[in-house]
Write an enzyme that holds these catalytic residues in place. Structure first.
Site, PDB file in Angstrom:
ATOM      1  N   LYS A   1       0.890  -1.322   0.141  1.00  0.00           N
ATOM      2  CA  LYS A   1      -0.114   0.043  -0.195  1.00  0.00           C
ATOM      3  C   LYS A   1       0.774   1.390  -0.021  1.00  0.00           C
ATOM      4  O   LYS A   1       0.773   2.126  -0.708  1.00  0.00           O
ATOM      5  CB  LYS A   1      -1.144   0.015   1.131  1.00  0.00           C
ATOM      6  CG  LYS A   1      -1.834  -1.031   1.362  1.00  0.00           C
ATOM      7  CD  LYS A   1      -2.629  -1.233   2.625  1.00  0.00           C
ATOM      8  CE  LYS A   1      -1.988  -1.005   3.883  1.00  0.00           C
ATOM      9  NZ  LYS A   1      -1.224  -2.152   4.220  1.00  0.00           N
TER      10      LYS A   1
ATOM     11  N   ARG B   1      -9.638   0.914   9.177  1.00  0.00           N
ATOM     12  CA  ARG B   1      -8.844  -0.398   9.614  1.00  0.00           C
ATOM     13  C   ARG B   1     -10.093  -1.296  10.137  1.00  0.00           C
ATOM     14  O   ARG B   1      -9.920  -2.390  10.103  1.00  0.00           O
ATOM     15  CB  ARG B   1      -7.960  -0.257  10.598  1.00  0.00           C
ATOM     16  CG  ARG B   1      -6.802   0.422  10.417  1.00  0.00           C
ATOM     17  CD  ARG B   1      -5.642  -0.336  10.185  1.00  0.00           C
ATOM     18  NE  ARG B   1      -4.549   0.589   9.684  1.00  0.00           N
ATOM     19  CZ  ARG B   1      -3.429   0.046   9.759  1.00  0.00           C
ATOM     20  NH1 ARG B   1      -2.917  -0.994   9.906  1.00  0.00           N
ATOM     21  NH2 ARG B   1      -2.458   1.039   9.229  1.00  0.00           N
TER      22      ARG B   1
ATOM     23  N   ARG C   1      11.881  -5.474   4.645  1.00  0.00           N
ATOM     24  CA  ARG C   1      11.749  -3.988   4.425  1.00  0.00           C
ATOM     25  C   ARG C   1      12.743  -3.076   5.152  1.00  0.00           C
ATOM     26  O   ARG C   1      12.981  -3.139   6.294  1.00  0.00           O
ATOM     27  CB  ARG C   1      10.330  -3.587   4.709  1.00  0.00           C
ATOM     28  CG  ARG C   1       9.976  -1.972   4.915  1.00  0.00           C
ATOM     29  CD  ARG C   1       8.606  -1.848   5.087  1.00  0.00           C
ATOM     30  NE  ARG C   1       8.019  -2.161   6.196  1.00  0.00           N
ATOM     31  CZ  ARG C   1       6.580  -2.187   6.409  1.00  0.00           C
ATOM     32  NH1 ARG C   1       5.724  -1.686   5.479  1.00  0.00           N
ATOM     33  NH2 ARG C   1       6.015  -2.486   7.458  1.00  0.00           N
TER      34      ARG C   1
ATOM     35  N   ARG D   1      11.760  -1.200  10.600  1.00  0.00           N
ATOM     36  CA  ARG D   1      10.733  -0.627  11.495  1.00  0.00           C
ATOM     37  C   ARG D   1      10.739  -1.644  12.754  1.00  0.00           C
ATOM     38  O   ARG D   1      10.970  -2.743  12.831  1.00  0.00           O
ATOM     39  CB  ARG D   1       9.277  -0.556  10.852  1.00  0.00           C
ATOM     40  CG  ARG D   1       9.187   0.684  10.061  1.00  0.00           C
ATOM     41  CD  ARG D   1       7.868   0.667   9.324  1.00  0.00           C
ATOM     42  NE  ARG D   1       6.655  -0.091   9.924  1.00  0.00           N
ATOM     43  CZ  ARG D   1       5.449  -0.092   9.430  1.00  0.00           C
ATOM     44  NH1 ARG D   1       5.412   0.604   8.248  1.00  0.00           N
ATOM     45  NH2 ARG D   1       4.406  -0.474   9.784  1.00  0.00           N
TER      46      ARG D   1
ATOM     47  N   ARG E   1      -0.327  -8.326  13.656  1.00  0.00           N
ATOM     48  CA  ARG E   1      -0.625  -7.212  12.614  1.00  0.00           C
ATOM     49  C   ARG E   1      -1.570  -7.885  11.716  1.00  0.00           C
ATOM     50  O   ARG E   1      -2.769  -7.407  11.263  1.00  0.00           O
ATOM     51  CB  ARG E   1       0.301  -6.293  12.207  1.00  0.00           C
ATOM     52  CG  ARG E   1       0.827  -5.180  13.086  1.00  0.00           C
ATOM     53  CD  ARG E   1       2.335  -5.045  12.502  1.00  0.00           C
ATOM     54  NE  ARG E   1       2.524  -4.462  11.354  1.00  0.00           N
ATOM     55  CZ  ARG E   1       3.714  -4.449  10.674  1.00  0.00           C
ATOM     56  NH1 ARG E   1       4.817  -4.918  11.518  1.00  0.00           N
ATOM     57  NH2 ARG E   1       3.951  -3.970   9.736  1.00  0.00           N
TER      58      ARG E   1
END
Ligand code: AP5
Length: 215
Positions: free
Chosen positions: A13, A85, A124, A152, A163
């Protein structure tokens, strides 16, 4: 264009919204980026949201609205990434947009299997100097980005699992919510980043009211 990017963690996204914003001039509003920026600022709001973010849990609606509302009601086009969400947030958004006489144009869903998402999230890295997001495996940082490239805090195996579980339970049902409004377009996000970007642009070129599923 006022567009929501929906999809599980790691579907791309943020990656695709960044590209689309550069192509169209629309504002990329990432609630995750807003949360992390507020934490980095060390404000009272940042301290209030930090624990939720670090545990990979959803921040309470009243706090997330303080971050996102000013951007959403501004008179310009946007790509919304990370909000809503769940159905409660979707209803808050609907009411807010109606109050501001702003119309939502499309909802793009990016989808890929969980094992692929987990691999992507573990690889990532974000450049601290440019803010750009890369991937050690699929999209390595270019030589002209000085970095440093950081991981992160919530991209650990345990936080990723939490998540994704929240996504499947609370966020995925929004596909039905927006399909019922005739706004939904699903895109297969398993392909390379450029191919997914092309599919999104193709889907957005479909005339209003004709929204076939690309997946
Ligand atoms: P947020 O920052 O939104 O994190 P997230 O939901 O975990 O989503 P991701 O950023 O992980 O997914 P993405 O799809 O954007 O992935 P990306 O493009 O980077 O939220 C963080 C936290 O803030 C939440 O946990 C919560 O606490 C809070 N929060 C935010 N919004 C909230 C809300 N509305 N309500 C309550 N709390 C909220 O891609 C991932 C990786 O894959 C990258 O390395 C990328 O290079 C790579 N990649 C992308 N596309 C491809 C591809 N096609 N092929 C190969 N690799 C790819």
């Amino acid at each position: 264009m006022r567009l929501i990017m929906l999809g599980p963690q790691g579907a791309g996204k943020g990656t695709q919204a960044q590209r689309l914003a550069a192509t169209t001039g629309a504002l990329h509003i990432s609630t995750g980026d807003l949360v992390r920026a507020e934490i980095a600022r060390g404000s009272a709001l940042g301290q209030a949201v930090k624990g939720y973010n670090d545990r990979g849990e959803l921040v309470p609606d009243t706090l997330i609205m303080q971050l996102v509302e000013p951007a959403l009601t501004a008179p310009r086009h946007w790509i919304l990434d990370g909000f809503p969400r769940d159905e409660r947030q979707a209803r808050i958004l609907d009411a807010m947009l109606a109050g501001a006489h702003v119309q939502l144009d499309r909802v793009i869903v990016l989808d890929a299997p969980d094992d692929e998402l987990i691999t992507r999230l573990l690889g990532r890295r974000q450049s601290r100097s440019t803010g750009k997001v890369y991937n050690l495996v699929t999209d390595p940082p270019p030589a002209d980005d000085p970095g440093p490239f950081v991981q992160r805090d919530d991209d650990t195996p345990a936080d990723i699992a939490r998540r994704l579980a929240i996504y499947h339970r609370a966020t995925k049902p929004l596909e039905g919510y927006y399909a019922a409004q005739g706004l939904l377009q699903k895109i297969d996000a398993r392909g390379p980043i450029d191919a997914v970007a092309d599919d999104i642009l193709r889907a957005l070129r479909q005339p209003h009211g004709s929204r076939p599923t690309v997946l």
